[in-house]
Scaffold this motif. Structure first.
Motif, mmCIF file in Angstrom:
data_model
loop_
_atom_site.group_PDB
_atom_site.id
_atom_site.type_symbol
_atom_site.label_atom_id
_atom_site.label_comp_id
_atom_site.label_asym_id
_atom_site.label_seq_id
_atom_site.Cartn_x
_atom_site.Cartn_y
_atom_site.Cartn_z
ATOM 1 N N CYS A 166 -12.803 4.795 5.959
ATOM 2 C CA CYS A 166 -12.743 3.891 4.804
ATOM 3 C C CYS A 166 -12.059 2.577 5.164
ATOM 4 C CB CYS A 166 -12.016 4.568 3.646
ATOM 5 S SG CYS A 166 -12.945 5.908 2.868
ATOM 6 N N VAL A 183 0.824 -1.210 0.000
ATOM 7 C CA VAL A 183 0.000 0.000 0.000
ATOM 8 C C VAL A 183 0.861 1.265 0.000
ATOM 9 C CG1 VAL A 183 -1.745 1.316 1.269
ATOM 10 C CG2 VAL A 183 -1.908 -1.177 1.160
ATOM 11 N N GLY A 190 -4.411 -4.106 -2.855
ATOM 12 C CA GLY A 190 -4.785 -3.422 -4.091
ATOM 13 C C GLY A 190 -6.029 -2.580 -3.916
ATOM 14 N N HIS A 191 -6.988 -3.082 -3.137
ATOM 15 C CA HIS A 191 -8.210 -2.321 -2.867
ATOM 16 C C HIS A 191 -7.905 -1.088 -2.025
ATOM 17 C CE1 HIS A 191 -12.541 -1.752 -2.264
ATOM 18 N NE2 HIS A 191 -12.254 -1.497 -1.001
ATOM 19 N N GLU A 228 -12.247 -10.272 -6.660
ATOM 20 C CA GLU A 228 -11.147 -10.483 -7.597
ATOM 21 C C GLU A 228 -11.065 -11.972 -7.923
ATOM 22 O OE1 GLU A 228 -9.310 -8.294 -9.025
ATOM 23 O OE2 GLU A 228 -9.721 -6.470 -7.910
ATOM 24 N N SER A 280 -5.245 0.576 -1.904
ATOM 25 C CA SER A 280 -4.479 1.554 -2.689
ATOM 26 C C SER A 280 -5.379 2.453 -3.528
ATOM 27 C CB SER A 280 -3.487 0.827 -3.599
ATOM 28 O OG SER A 280 -2.582 0.056 -2.849
ATOM 29 N N LYS A 281 -6.634 2.009 -3.750
ATOM 30 C CA LYS A 281 -7.546 2.755 -4.622
ATOM 31 C C LYS A 281 -8.531 3.634 -3.865
ATOM 32 C CE LYS A 281 -7.404 -1.088 -7.923
ATOM 33 N NZ LYS A 281 -8.206 -2.164 -8.553
ATOM 34 N N ILE A 282 -8.579 3.506 -2.542
ATOM 35 C CA ILE A 282 -9.578 4.256 -1.770
ATOM 36 C C ILE A 282 -8.898 5.327 -0.931
ATOM 37 C CG2 ILE A 282 -11.100 2.248 -1.698
ATOM 38 C CD1 ILE A 282 -10.280 1.847 1.209
ATOM 39 N N SER A 283 -9.700 6.165 -0.338
ATOM 40 C CA SER A 283 -9.169 7.246 0.504
ATOM 41 C C SER A 283 -8.477 6.666 1.730
ATOM 42 C CB SER A 283 -10.297 8.179 0.954
ATOM 43 O OG SER A 283 -10.934 8.762 -0.156
ATOM 44 N N ARG A 284 -7.396 7.269 2.097
ATOM 45 C CA ARG A 284 -6.655 6.797 3.266
ATOM 46 C C ARG A 284 -7.193 7.484 4.522
ATOM 47 N NH1 ARG A 284 -0.440 6.541 0.803
ATOM 48 N NH2 ARG A 284 -0.908 4.874 -0.712
#
Length: 371
Positions: free
Chosen positions: A109, A64, A98-99, A124, A101-105
């Motif tokens: 969340c 991440v 991977g998930h 996946e 890495s795509k959402i707000s930190r």
């Protein structure tokens, strides 16, 4: 050589690379333990252990944030919680990373991710579920029945091995072989499933024999043959939420499709159902009544050639959000919806490649539906 799935493949490779005592060696990986034992019968093949908590968090963190960066303090505790819920499985950790890495930190969340680990991993299929599907496809028929039966238990449930084998015997899953009791046959089946990494051993007795196993909840099943779809099968996996059924041309008879639609009625948690047949033309059949699970949210029918009158069984589904009808999923010149037949929750409707010429509907659904 990576990922050798069967003894036959290894036998073929030994013919191509015979042992001519020149000092060369072949390193291979395999999920079935029996393949590794065949490659070198005189050695105990090393198995890959699950990652511990520290290594799980390290893998998740590095995927991440990168090895050169540090996780924000407010995300560290929930991040470790997420890593722990992946239960030491590297593939699951990579999918979840991977998930993330795509959402707000944000803490909110990440807290949401911690509650939905199973769903995120299942989203996946080419990664985790694809590997599981390969392991499943190589099982013999009686082993498939034994494995699917485990869906009756809750997720992460620990079950005594003796009890599980007794249940298999009671269901008639085990073969009665000469010189073997059914209990012995059950132990061999269990060892086979463990050897294929489909079951996790939780506790070992003082005699170094597995005493309990941990069961992962079977929530998704893909590419199931339509000829296998019976109420007896589905009653053994009541927690199933996603189901994809395939049928070859010879299998997709009118009676078989009707039987399949009836058999899924016992799946009270099913949310996504896809039925895909391989056929070009069918004789018209009479309308039928069947009860699909009211939990369904997404339904796809492809090449099933149902009469449009059967749509009455689908309109009444209270939670259906998306309906896809492809390649004559329904057959006939006209689709008529009465004033009482209204999709209450439908948001998306796709009709692709159909012989329908006329569509009569006073009201289809709410104005928010995209048709």
């Amino acid at each position: 050589m990576d990922d050798i799935w069967s003894k036959g493949i290894w036998d073929l490779m030994t013919r191509i690379f015979p042992d001519d005592n020149n000092g060369r060696r072949i390193i291979l990986t395999s999920r079935p333990k029996e393949v590794a034992e065949l490659a070198d019968p005189d050695s105990n093949p090393p198995g890959l252990s699950l990652l511990n908590s520290d290594n799980s968090w390290k893998l998740l963190h590095d995927q991440v944030f990168g090895s050169q960066h540090v996780c924000p303090p407010e995300l560290e505790n929930v991040g470790k919680k997420i890593a722990q819920k992946c239960q030491g499985l590297p593939l699951a950790l990579l999918v979840v990373a991977g998930h993330l890495s795509k959402i707000s930190r944000t803490r909110e969340c990440w807290d949401d991710v911690a509650k939905r680990i199973s769903k995120i991993v299942a989203s996946e299929p080419d990664k985790c579920l694809g590997v599981l599907g390969m392991s499943y496809s190589y099982l013999r028929d009686h082993l498939k029945a034994c494995f699917l039966y485990m869906g009756v238990f809750p997720e992460d449930f620990e079950v005594q091995i003796r009890r599980l084998i007794q249940l298999w015997v009671a269901e008639g899953f085990l073969r009665n072989e000469r010189l073997k009791s059914l209990e012995e046959a059950g132990k061999e089946c269990l060892e086979d499933l463990i050897g294929r990494n489909l079951i996790m051993v939780r506790r070992i007795s003082s005699f170094h024999v597995p005493s309990t196993i941990k069961l992962q909840n079977l929530e998704g099943l893909s590419d199931l043959s339509i000829s296998c779809c019976t109420k007896e099968l589905f009653s053994g996996i009541p927690n199933l939420k996603r189901l994809k059924i395939h049928g070859a041309w010879a299998e997709c008879t009118t009676d078989m499709i009707f039987q399949t639609l009836n058999s899924v009625s016992c799946l009270n948690q099913l949310e996504i159902l896809k039925i895909i047949c391989s056929r070009k033309l069918y004789a018209h059949r009479l309308p039928s009544k069947y009860a699909l699970p009211i939990s369904l949210k997404m339904l796809t029918l492809c090449c099933t050639y149902l009469p449009w009158e059967d749509m009455a069984n689908i309109v009444m589904l209270p939670n259906l959000l998306a309906l896809k009808i492809k390649d004559n999923g329904f057959d006939g010149d006209a689709w008529r919806l009465s004033d009482e037949e209204i999709f209450n929750q439908l948001k998306f409707l796709l009709i692709h490649r159909t012989n329908m010429k006329r569509w009569e509907a006073a009201v289809l659904t709410s104005p928010s539906c995209n048709a």
